[in-house]
Each structure stands twice: as structure tokens, then as C-alpha cells.
Design an enzyme around this catalytic site. Structure first.
Site, PDB file in Angstrom:
ATOM      1  N   ARG A 163       0.805  -1.232   0.000  1.00 53.24           N
ATOM      2  CA  ARG A 163       0.000   0.000   0.000  1.00 53.24           C
ATOM      3  C   ARG A 163       0.835   1.278   0.000  1.00 53.24           C
ATOM      4  O   ARG A 163       0.309   2.369  -0.186  1.00 53.24           O
ATOM      5  CB  ARG A 163      -0.955  -0.008   1.210  1.00 53.24           C
ATOM      6  CG  ARG A 163      -2.149  -0.913   0.970  1.00 53.24           C
ATOM      7  CD  ARG A 163      -3.090  -0.880   2.135  1.00 53.24           C
ATOM      8  NE  ARG A 163      -2.590  -1.663   3.267  1.00 53.24           N
ATOM      9  CZ  ARG A 163      -3.035  -1.527   4.516  1.00 53.24           C
ATOM     10  NH1 ARG A 163      -3.954  -0.634   4.797  1.00 53.24           N
ATOM     11  NH2 ARG A 163      -2.551  -2.281   5.476  1.00 53.24           N
ATOM     12  N   ARG A 167      28.400  26.688   3.122  1.00 51.48           N
ATOM     13  CA  ARG A 167      28.533  25.336   2.584  1.00 51.48           C
ATOM     14  C   ARG A 167      29.502  24.529   3.436  1.00 51.48           C
ATOM     15  O   ARG A 167      30.166  25.074   4.319  1.00 51.48           O
ATOM     16  CB  ARG A 167      28.967  25.426   1.117  1.00 51.48           C
ATOM     17  CG  ARG A 167      27.821  25.964   0.225  1.00 51.48           C
ATOM     18  CD  ARG A 167      28.319  26.346  -1.131  1.00 51.48           C
ATOM     19  NE  ARG A 167      29.030  25.258  -1.764  1.00 51.48           N
ATOM     20  CZ  ARG A 167      29.860  25.406  -2.794  1.00 51.48           C
ATOM     21  NH1 ARG A 167      30.092  26.616  -3.286  1.00 51.48           N
ATOM     22  NH2 ARG A 167      30.460  24.373  -3.318  1.00 51.48           N
ATOM     23  N   ASN A 178      38.723  31.001  -6.587  1.00 49.59           N
ATOM     24  CA  ASN A 178      39.422  29.811  -6.078  1.00 49.59           C
ATOM     25  C   ASN A 178      39.592  28.722  -7.133  1.00 49.59           C
ATOM     26  O   ASN A 178      40.234  27.720  -6.879  1.00 49.59           O
ATOM     27  CB  ASN A 178      38.669  29.238  -4.881  1.00 49.59           C
ATOM     28  CG  ASN A 178      37.241  28.819  -5.230  1.00 49.59           C
ATOM     29  OD1 ASN A 178      36.626  29.379  -6.128  1.00 49.59           O
ATOM     30  ND2 ASN A 178      36.732  27.834  -4.525  1.00 49.59           N
TER      31      ASN A 178
END
Ligand code: UD1
Ligand code: CA
Length: 456
Positions: free
Chosen positions: A16, A333, A386
Site C-alpha cells: 500500500r 557550505r 578559487n
């Protein structure tokens, strides 16, 4: 409890759920259901943990690799009794066998602990965890003699009208002596309306043999809420979220709207921290005291010290020291390590960088792979350049230096302490300490140029 062997029945398909994933791998508050159940066994210090698996066996196996469990394969699902039978080789004669379900993620270890204690106090051979349900439809009903002795469990599909009125239901959780379990499993048959080997039949068998069968009634029926559909999954998540928020509030955290936050169960938050609506905090995140976590902040696997403000920002796998203000709209980050009393303002992105105490990066900057010292000012629009298209390099900015607006720092490069970089410069060489680095065209004004052009 000594010799505790936990068996987690998890072989069912969960049709289900309408999913490629086996049911027990669906997540409740960021963690698979079967993981929640194994957490309970860990909290109880179970000496053995056995997972009976079948549907999606490779997926179940790989998702549990790190959890120190044994596996028993039930290739065909012939009922709960059969499921335990396939785990037989893991069951010692003197084991206290605790049977749990992989699709019942809300069970608390404290409840199981009480259940185990009660089992020992009553000196039972078999104990059943039961609960009272206002709407017992679908569950097995507990059959008692007039003196209260338990003599059997009748399934919904097999019960008489009178039996189906009983509101005490079988949670499906049992504690039973290993030897008696194995012996009684030999005797169960599948001559019922579902053609299955019912584990519940051991109740009738053992009580018929004069063994001591007892029950422990669980106060909160929600703990044995079983998940069969996506709707159930959302209900279980909501219930677990409520528990997590309640525990945090109990410990002194203000949650402005507990119905509108997502906070996973391993998250720690100190007292007098305020959590605003729309906040999403996941993984092994730790947040200190007296912080302010503003609207729509997402914080994942991070450590945030006391008195920090994070406003409408994303913080991933990073550290933020005390009294620092982040946001609105900042993006930290992984591996960003931000010092004390710093400011990371709007539209600032930081990645794999160290930012010293007292430094200010107030708006619109990208700091990637940088080592920025203390009390530095990074102006608006500064970019740490960078990446040269093939590799990443670091930029070092010494203490007390000042980087003007719209500066490019082309890595690898260093701005030494106490230096200034003029606005608009593109810096490719070291700026020595105490000096001004300026790297841009000087301005020239051409007198009357506009007028001449209009007259052409
Ligand atoms: C079972 C109990 C019922 C109880 C209810 C509580 C039996 C016969 N009935 O019913 O008394 O009230 O749980 O939720 O035990 N499973 C396997 N292999 C199988 C069959 C099941 O691993 O061959 C697993 C399922 O994946 C699931 C659990 O066992 O995690 C329960 O099975 P399910 O078929 O849902 O049992 P119920 O009919 O709900
Ligand atoms: Ca079920």
C-alpha cells in the site's frame, strides 16, 4: 535485561506504500523506520539484533550495514510466526527474545524497558505488550479468562462478533524465553482465514501448556502505531516531530510554532534559544543556548555555539562560534568554520573556509577555500577566485586587513596582515603587510565627450 535478543520483523512488501522501496526503508523524520526500531534495541543494550528481511532484501541489507545486526532471510512471507521461525538459528535457549516490527517506528525504549521489568516481576514465560484502542479494527484482540489470565489472541479476520468487541489489542510486541519460543513455533499451523503461520498462536500454545503468560498494558497507543500507507507515514512523522519538539521545549527551548518546524531527533538545542517558523534542522546538529534561529533557516550537521543568530540562511556541515550573526540569505557550505562575534551578511556564500573572530563579511561576497584572519573587513562584492577551471587554490587574508568592494582575490594568493586592498582590484600577487594593494586602471575623464557625441 541480560541475554536480550531483539528480532525485528521487516520482510513485508508494504504494497500500500506503492513504492519501489521496501516499506521499512521509508523515513520518519529523516530516519528509516527500521533504524528507529534498531535505535530502541541499542538503547536497551540488546546483545543480539536480528532483522528478518525479504522484500527488497538487498536494499534493506545495505541500508543496515553499519548497524551491527544479523540478518535472517524470509524469502516468502508466510506470516509472522514463519518470520520468527526463519530467525531460529539466532535464538539461544536462554535468550530473552524481544519481538518488534520494522514498521512500528514510534515505540519508545522506556516503554519496552517497563515491559521487560514487568516480565521479570511477574516471572512470565511469555509477555505480550497490549494497549487499549477505542477503534481496535484490524488488530488482534486479547482473549482473557474470567480471572484475567490470557489464553489467546484472535485476529480481526478470525474473530467472532463478541470477540471483536474487545478493545484490548495485541501490539505485536512480545518477550519470550528462547527455548519456549522455538518449541512452540514448531506447533503452529496455518489453518486460519489468512492461511498464514500466526505468531500469535504461541500464546494459546504456551498458556495451554500451563506456562505463565502475562500482559503489560501500554498507556499511549500511538507508540504501536503501524505504518502501512503514505498517510500513516505522515502521521507517524508528525507524532515523532511533536515528541521531539516537546522534549526541546521541556529543556527550555522556545519554538514559536511547533507545527511548522522540521527538527530531527538527534538535534540538540540549548535553553533560551528561540526557533522561528519554517526552520529545518537535520542530522547531528548541535545548537547552543540563547541563539536565535530565524524564519526559514536550514541547518544540517552543524555545530552552532551560544548567542548565535542565524536568520533565513542555510548552514551545512559547518561550525559557527558564539555571538556571530548570519544572514539573512547567507549560504554556509560544508567545512565553513566561522569564529566568534563575526558577521556573515546577506547573499554571502562561504565554502571550506576559516573566518577569524570579529571579521565582517556584510554583503554579496563569495569566500571559497579561504583562510581569513581576525577583525578583517571583506567588502561588498568581493570574490575569492578559487577555481582556475581545473583545480582549487586557497586564499589567505591576514588579521586586521581590509578588502575593498568588488575585489577579486585570484588564488593562490595572500593578503598579509594589516594590509588594504583598493576597491575594484584584481589581486594576483601577495599584498605585503601594512601596505595598500591596488590593481586597476586609473580613472581618466574625457572633457566634453558626451556633448560632442550628441552633436555628431
Ligand atoms: C499482527 C498481529 C496482530 C497485531 C498486529 C499489530 C499476527 C498474526 N497478528 O497483525 O495480532 O495486532 O500485528 O500491528 O501476528 N511480517 C514478516 N513476514 C511475514 C509477515 C509479516 O516479516 O511473513 C512482518 C511485516 O513486514 C510487518 C509485521 O511482520 O512488519 C506485521 O505483519 P502484518 O502482516 O502487518 O501483521 P498484522 O496483520 O498487522
Ligand atoms: Ca500490520
Amino acid at each position: 535485561m541480560n541475554n536480550l535478543t531483539g528480532i525485528v520483523l521487516s520482510a513485508g512488501a508494504g504494497t500500500r506504500m506503492k513504492s519501489k522501496l521496501p516499506k521499512v526503508l521509508h523515513k520518519v523524520l529523516g530516519r528509516t523506520m527500521v533504524d528507529h526500531v534498531i535505535d530502541v534495541l541499542d538503547e536497551l543494550d540488546a546483545s543480539k539484533k536480528v532483522v528478518v528481511y525479504g522484500h527488497g532484501k538487498d536494499m534493506v541489507h545495505s541500508s543496515l550495514e553499519s548497524r551491527n545486526v544479523r540478518f535472517a532471510l524470509q524469502a516468502e512471507q508466510k506470516g509472522t510466526g514463519h518470520a520468527v521461525m526463519v530467525a531460529k538459528e539466532h535464538i539461544g535457549d536462554d535468550d530473552n527474545v524481544l519481538i518488534l516490527y520494522g514498521d512500528t517506528p514510534l515505540i519508545r525504549s522506556s516503554s519496552i524497558k517497563e515491559f521487560c521489568d514487568e516480565h521479570e516481576r511477574q516471572g512470565n514465560d511469555l509477555s505480550i505488550l497490549t494497549t487499549i484502542m477505542e477503534n481496535p479494527f484490524g488488530y488482534g484482540r486479547i482473549i482473557r479468562e474470567e480471572d484475567g489470565r490470557v489464553t489467546g489472541i484472535v485476529e480481526q479476520k478470525d474473530g467472532s462478533q463478541e470477540q471483536l468487541l474487545i478493545k484490548e489489542i495485541n501490539s505485536g510486541i512480545y518477550l519470550v524465553n528462547g527455548r519456549l519460543l522455538k518449541d512452540s513455533l514448531e506447533l503452529i499451523e496455518n489453518n486460519n482465514n489468512q492461511g498464514e503461520y500466526y505468531l500469535t498462536d504461541i500464546v494459546k500454545i504456551l498458556s495451554g501448556q500451563g506456562k505463565k503468560v502475562g500482559c503489560h498494558i501500554l498507556e499511549d497507543p500511538n507508540e504501536v502505531f503501524g505504518v502501512n500507507t503514505r498517510k500513516h507515514l505522515s502521521i507517524a512523522s508528525q507524532m515523532l516531530q511533536e515528541r521531539v519538539c516537546d522534549a526541546l521545549m521541556e529543556n527550555g527551548v522556545t519554538i514559536l510554532n511547533p507545527n511548522n518546524v522540521y527538527i530531527e531527533k538527534n538535534v540538540l538545542i540549548g535553553n533560551d534559544t528561540i526557533v522561528c517558523p519554517g526552520v529545518f534542522i537535520t542530522g547531528d546538529t548541535e545548537i547552543g543556548s540563547e541563539c536565535y534561529i530565524g524564519v526559514n533557516s536550514r541547518i544540517e550537521d552543524s555545530k552552532i555555539m551560544d548567542h548565535v543568530e542565524v536568520n533565513n540562511s542555510t548552514v551545512l556541515e559547518s561550525k559557527i562560534d558564539s555571538y556571530t550573526k548570519v544572514g539573512p540569505y547567507a549560504y554556509l557550505r560544508p567545512k565553513s568554520n566561522v569564529g566568534k562575534n563575526t558577521k556573515i551578511g546577506d547573499f554571502v556564500e562561504i565554502k571550506n573556509s576559516n573566518i577569524g573572530d570579529g571579521t565582517k563579511i556584510s554583503h554579496l561576497a563569495y569566500v571559497g577555500d579561504g583562510d581569513v584572519g581576525k577583525d578583517v573587513n571583506i567588502g561588498c562584492g568581493v570574490v575569492f577566485v578559487n577555481y582556475d577551471g581545473s583545480s582549487k587554490s586557497r586564499t589567505v587574508v591576514g588579521d586586521n586587513s581590509f578588502i575593498g568592494c568588488n575585489v577579486n582575490l585570484v588564488a593562490p594568493v595572500e593578503v598579509q596582515e594589516n594590509a588594504y586592498v583598493a576597491a575594484g582590484s584584481t589581486i594576483t600577487k601577495t599584498v605585503p603587510k601594512d601596505s595598500l594593494g591596488i590593481a586597476r586602471e586609473r580613472q581618466t575623464n574625457i572633457q566634453g565627450w558626451v556633448t560632442r557625441r550628441k552633436n555628431d
